[in-house]
Design a protein around this motif. Sequence first.
Motif, PDB file in Angstrom:
ATOM      1  N   ARG A  74      19.891   6.303   4.526  1.00 14.80           N
ATOM      2  CA  ARG A  74      19.862   7.171   5.910  1.00 14.80           C
ATOM      3  C   ARG A  74      19.184   6.439   7.065  1.00 14.80           C
ATOM      4  NH1 ARG A  74      18.040  13.208   5.373  1.00 14.80           N
ATOM      5  NH2 ARG A  74      18.300  12.941   7.550  1.00 14.80           N
ATOM      6  N   VAL A  75      19.576   6.612   8.064  1.00 13.36           N
ATOM      7  CA  VAL A  75      18.899   5.775   9.051  1.00 13.36           C
ATOM      8  C   VAL A  75      18.814   6.911  10.264  1.00 13.36           C
ATOM      9  CG1 VAL A  75      19.561   4.436  11.167  1.00 13.36           C
ATOM     10  CG2 VAL A  75      19.880   3.389   9.119  1.00 13.36           C
ATOM     11  N   GLU A  76      17.472   7.089  10.801  1.00 15.33           N
ATOM     12  CA  GLU A  76      17.013   7.923  11.919  1.00 15.33           C
ATOM     13  C   GLU A  76      16.682   7.113  13.103  1.00 15.33           C
ATOM     14  OE1 GLU A  76      14.668  11.192  10.837  1.00 15.33           O
ATOM     15  OE2 GLU A  76      15.575  11.442   8.903  1.00 15.33           O
TER      16      GLU A  76
ATOM     17  N   LEU B  65      13.743  -0.500  20.202  1.00 18.39           N
ATOM     18  CA  LEU B  65      12.694  -1.772  19.582  1.00 18.39           C
ATOM     19  C   LEU B  65      12.298  -0.515  18.275  1.00 18.39           C
ATOM     20  CD1 LEU B  65      10.956  -3.952  18.948  1.00 18.39           C
ATOM     21  CD2 LEU B  65       9.323  -2.989  20.690  1.00 18.39           C
ATOM     22  N   VAL B  66      11.814   0.844  18.794  1.00 17.06           N
ATOM     23  CA  VAL B  66      11.269   1.596  17.884  1.00 17.06           C
ATOM     24  C   VAL B  66      12.281   1.640  16.729  1.00 17.06           C
ATOM     25  CG1 VAL B  66      10.494   3.986  17.499  1.00 17.06           C
ATOM     26  CG2 VAL B  66       9.736   2.727  19.626  1.00 17.06           C
ATOM     27  N   ASP B  67      13.351   2.085  17.045  1.00 27.31           N
ATOM     28  CA  ASP B  67      14.451   2.308  16.126  1.00 27.31           C
ATOM     29  C   ASP B  67      14.606   0.940  14.782  1.00 27.31           C
ATOM     30  OD1 ASP B  67      15.240   4.601  16.906  1.00 27.31           O
ATOM     31  OD2 ASP B  67      16.952   4.133  17.938  1.00 27.31           O
ATOM     32  N   ARG B  68      14.634  -0.070  15.385  1.00 31.87           N
ATOM     33  CA  ARG B  68      14.757  -1.196  14.641  1.00 31.87           C
ATOM     34  C   ARG B  68      13.426  -1.434  13.744  1.00 31.87           C
ATOM     35  NH1 ARG B  68      16.239  -6.223  18.028  1.00 31.87           N
ATOM     36  NH2 ARG B  68      16.092  -7.165  15.950  1.00 31.87           N
ATOM     37  N   LEU B  69      12.180  -1.249  14.406  1.00 36.30           N
ATOM     38  CA  LEU B  69      11.192  -1.409  13.195  1.00 36.30           C
ATOM     39  C   LEU B  69      10.912  -0.239  12.403  1.00 36.30           C
ATOM     40  CD1 LEU B  69       8.566  -2.330  16.211  1.00 36.30           C
ATOM     41  CD2 LEU B  69       9.394  -3.840  14.509  1.00 36.30           C
ATOM     42  N   ALA B  70      11.532   0.875  12.617  1.00 35.23           N
ATOM     43  CA  ALA B  70      11.305   1.815  11.731  1.00 35.23           C
ATOM     44  C   ALA B  70      12.350   1.783  10.742  1.00 35.23           C
ATOM     45  CB  ALA B  70      11.584   3.383  12.640  1.00 35.23           C
ATOM     46  N   VAL B  71      13.438   1.056  11.221  1.00 36.57           N
ATOM     47  CA  VAL B  71      14.691   0.957  10.128  1.00 36.57           C
ATOM     48  C   VAL B  71      14.038  -0.063   9.146  1.00 36.57           C
ATOM     49  CG1 VAL B  71      16.596  -0.009   9.464  1.00 36.57           C
ATOM     50  CG2 VAL B  71      16.704   1.828  11.213  1.00 36.57           C
ATOM     51  N   ARG B  72      13.349  -0.920   9.570  1.00 37.51           N
ATOM     52  CA  ARG B  72      13.026  -2.297   8.813  1.00 37.51           C
ATOM     53  C   ARG B  72      11.457  -1.702   7.915  1.00 37.51           C
ATOM     54  NH1 ARG B  72      11.178  -7.081  11.675  1.00 37.51           N
ATOM     55  NH2 ARG B  72      13.387  -7.026  12.458  1.00 37.51           N
ATOM     56  N   LEU B  73      10.647  -1.134   8.511  1.00 32.88           N
ATOM     57  CA  LEU B  73       9.467  -0.752   8.066  1.00 32.88           C
ATOM     58  C   LEU B  73       9.270   0.428   7.318  1.00 32.88           C
ATOM     59  CD1 LEU B  73       7.090  -2.482  10.847  1.00 32.88           C
ATOM     60  CD2 LEU B  73       7.896  -3.548   8.734  1.00 32.88           C
TER      61      LEU B  73
ATOM     62  N   ARG C   9      10.070   4.929   8.569  1.00 34.90           N
ATOM     63  CA  ARG C   9       9.590   5.616   9.664  1.00 34.90           C
ATOM     64  C   ARG C   9       8.148   5.843   9.819  1.00 34.90           C
ATOM     65  NH1 ARG C   9      11.079  10.785   9.899  1.00 34.90           N
ATOM     66  NH2 ARG C   9      10.981  10.959  12.197  1.00 34.90           N
ATOM     67  N   GLU C  10       7.329   5.931   8.745  1.00 38.20           N
ATOM     68  CA  GLU C  10       5.971   6.448   8.719  1.00 38.20           C
ATOM     69  C   GLU C  10       4.997   5.182   9.002  1.00 38.20           C
ATOM     70  OE1 GLU C  10       7.928   5.723   6.064  1.00 38.20           O
ATOM     71  OE2 GLU C  10       7.087   4.056   4.941  1.00 38.20           O
ATOM     72  N   ARG C  11       5.888   4.175   9.430  1.00 39.25           N
ATOM     73  CA  ARG C  11       4.924   2.923   9.777  1.00 39.25           C
ATOM     74  C   ARG C  11       5.104   2.507  11.281  1.00 39.25           C
ATOM     75  NH1 ARG C  11       2.549  -0.550   6.389  1.00 39.25           N
ATOM     76  NH2 ARG C  11       2.774   0.267   4.252  1.00 39.25           N
ATOM     77  N   VAL C  12       5.953   3.220  12.132  1.00 39.65           N
ATOM     78  CA  VAL C  12       5.995   3.176  13.517  1.00 39.65           C
ATOM     79  C   VAL C  12       5.764   4.301  13.972  1.00 39.65           C
ATOM     80  CG1 VAL C  12       7.532   2.382  15.464  1.00 39.65           C
ATOM     81  CG2 VAL C  12       7.752   1.735  13.101  1.00 39.65           C
ATOM     82  N   LEU C  13       4.191   4.297  14.681  1.00 41.47           N
ATOM     83  CA  LEU C  13       3.574   5.669  14.854  1.00 41.47           C
ATOM     84  C   LEU C  13       3.249   5.764  16.494  1.00 41.47           C
ATOM     85  CD1 LEU C  13       1.487   4.909  11.916  1.00 41.47           C
ATOM     86  CD2 LEU C  13       3.280   6.533  12.120  1.00 41.47           C
ATOM     87  N   ARG C  14       3.106   7.045  16.836  1.00 44.32           N
ATOM     88  CA  ARG C  14       2.461   7.266  18.048  1.00 44.32           C
ATOM     89  C   ARG C  14       1.288   8.176  17.901  1.00 44.32           C
ATOM     90  NH1 ARG C  14       5.328   7.982  22.959  1.00 44.32           N
ATOM     91  NH2 ARG C  14       6.896   6.873  22.238  1.00 44.32           N
ATOM     92  N   PHE C  15       0.529   8.645  18.692  1.00 44.70           N
ATOM     93  CA  PHE C  15      -0.341   9.410  18.669  1.00 44.70           C
ATOM     94  C   PHE C  15      -0.064  10.915  19.121  1.00 44.70           C
ATOM     95  CE2 PHE C  15      -3.247   5.729  19.198  1.00 44.70           C
ATOM     96  CZ  PHE C  15      -4.269   5.959  18.067  1.00 44.70           C
TER      97      PHE C  15
END
Lengths: 508, 281
Positions: free
Chosen positions: A295-297, A362-370, A372-378
């Motif tokens: 899956r990719v979100e 950028l958020v998508d790419r990082l989320a796919v690589r790392l 989803r639970e590692r690219v976060l906001r408050f």
Amino acid sequence: MPADGGPGRRGEGDRQIGDPFAPAPLVFVEKVRGALRLAALDRAAHRAGLAPGLTLADARARLPGLAVLDHDPAADAAFLGEVADDCDRWTPLVALDAPEGAPDGLILDITGCAHLFGGEAALRARLLAHLERHGLGALAVIAGTPDAARALARSGRGGVVPPGGEAAAVAGLPVARLGVSAETVTGLSRAGLKTIGDLAARPATPLAARFGVELLVRLDRTLGREDVRLVPRRPLPACIAERRFAEPIARTADIEATLALLVDDLALMLEARGEGGRAFEACFFRTDGAVRRLRVETARPLRDGVALARLWRERIETLADPLDPGFGFDLVRLGVLRSEPLTPAQVSLDGRAVEEEEVAALVDRLAVRLGRERVLRFLQRDTHDPDRASALVPAGAAVPSAAPAGSAAEALARPLTLFDPPQPVEALAEVPDGPPLRFRWRRVVHEVARAEGPERLAPEWWRRPEETPTRDYYRVENREGRRFWLFRAGLYEREPGAPRWFLHGLFP
Amino acid sequence: MDPIRDVAALRQMLAGLEAARLPGVEPSFSLGAAGPAAGGVCLARGALHEVQAACSADLPAAAGFALALALRALQTADAGERRPLLWVRQDLAEAEFGRLDAPGIAALGLDPARLLVVRARDGAEVLRAAGDAVRCAGLGALLIETWGTPKALDLTATRRLALRAASSGVTSFLLHMAAQAAPTAVATRWRVAPAASAPLEGDAPGAPSFHATLLRHRGGAGGVRPVEGGDWKLEWDHEACTFRDLDPLPRAVVPVPAGRPDGAGAQEARRGEVVALRRAG
């Protein structure tokens, strides 16, 4: 048109009892009311006259050389799930058939799919051949309604029922195949109504008055007068693109190239719908029946072929356990699980939209690589409880939360980092509510030079569990200038137990 | 082909050509209202800066200092007020010093909604994520926090980051401990330790205070001579978004709103003027 198939067990073959080298007949037993009874049996045991429900002792008396295994319904269900996954290659609408509690069959809605495989009969033949190759014996019936197909398949029939021929096909089946309760079946047979054909010839009103409406509903569905929709095992994708290969593919480069083609197909479909996808799923069907799903979100609706292809490449490169092609994939399917309206962006001169787009990419790419639970906001909450005041949530999912009212103006002195859970420290402080004079954290003693407090912070009363000690917070600075956020849990003499000190956060 | 991408490429090219000349976008930023020595330091925007913690326990202070520098870089940038910040953190740093907290970030003067946090498992992953992020011109600033000094963080890696930062214009800050000093290709290198703050009323701890040493300053952007070896005690004023010289003596603290006109100071200046008086009679 639904088709019903009842797969047998893996490895079950056509064995001869007289053959001295053939394995012994195999039965699966479970404990029912204190006795071991047969739950399932292989073909050889069936041919020898055993039947489910027989006690093991009786079965042993008939066939002393019986091989016995424990019945494991969970493993059966898991295996049926694998078969169902594999059946996704014929149609995305696959449902489990569970007439008696545990699922033991599959129903496929092949409406609109049959022509892709050369017609219904050809589809059925290919499906059976495919299952046969994996060592599965199955019965398959194609009929106008799921109930008709199920009744025929469970009676041991096979084949394709021509459109409108359901009533004739099921006429000779016993009433028990309607799937109604045992009392109804008994009542019907006492009244002399043995087959479905007998029932169909009767007027409906007296039947409903005697046996309830349920019987009529079942009868209508089995006779093909009323159709029902299946509840598929997996959510239906909004749109699907797929590639089938006569020669299975196994190289990563081929897989990536296939995905790039599929992404372009999807982009066209999404553009026609005026939508962009938020969640995509790729299914890789292996020739041996195993299915791998990825899956990719994305953080925003997306239908740009280049960006999507890059996300998929990234996803496949960073898999923890790489795609195992086995003997190759013969079907790759890409579906859009969730989509949202997407209007083409207006290019403004200040480039604001472009910048937002870049950050989202950028958020998508990082989320796919790392992950989803590692690219976060408050996510900020309007509360005084420091544990709940803010949380880090996946950046793609969250809408930026509105800051609590007035937070910019007051900008409380709060630590940059919080420990979760708070770390216990040994502290020396004035009794009852003085700030700490000295404390030891991680084997280092800190002499407090300045302190501010107490500031009493507590969760809202409805969130506060019973008997939680009161927390008094102190902001302290040690002689080196390091600043800490400490709290004392508990009050002297007013709350039970000795107060304890914790370090909750660090100031810059 | 794609108008969005074309315009973005064009904008980037123009920004690269005109960055030095546009009056709105200064190519460098200063420490703000700090005294004459520290106030003269100009840091290049769109470059890689390094902030070292003097020892591992000083990492929270160094993080605060780096975030404050990033805020300085954003504050004077064109449209920087709205761009998000990205903070790449290694898991070990989080395990050691706790998770980032939104009220604490607001207390330093940054709206937490503008901060994106990326958690990376190890140093190599931090650098990979940073390498991607630093190319994204939509970011306002980038904070790269590693635990210790990972092996991958060498001259080549930092040079690559610095070049990418220069082409995208994302001001980047590398935050780590000074345990093993590796050669890095950075524009400035700071060593930061916490300093005893100027106490508030009632002997309460004051604003975030730092003991910052400028170990390296390449070029001294903006025509100012390099001030390497400078050693200052600074405090961060989150309301005015500026550094100030740390005043070690206790003083009454009157919060001054950020937007107040500078009227009082002008009148004081006039008080010292010589006024010609004519003797009567």
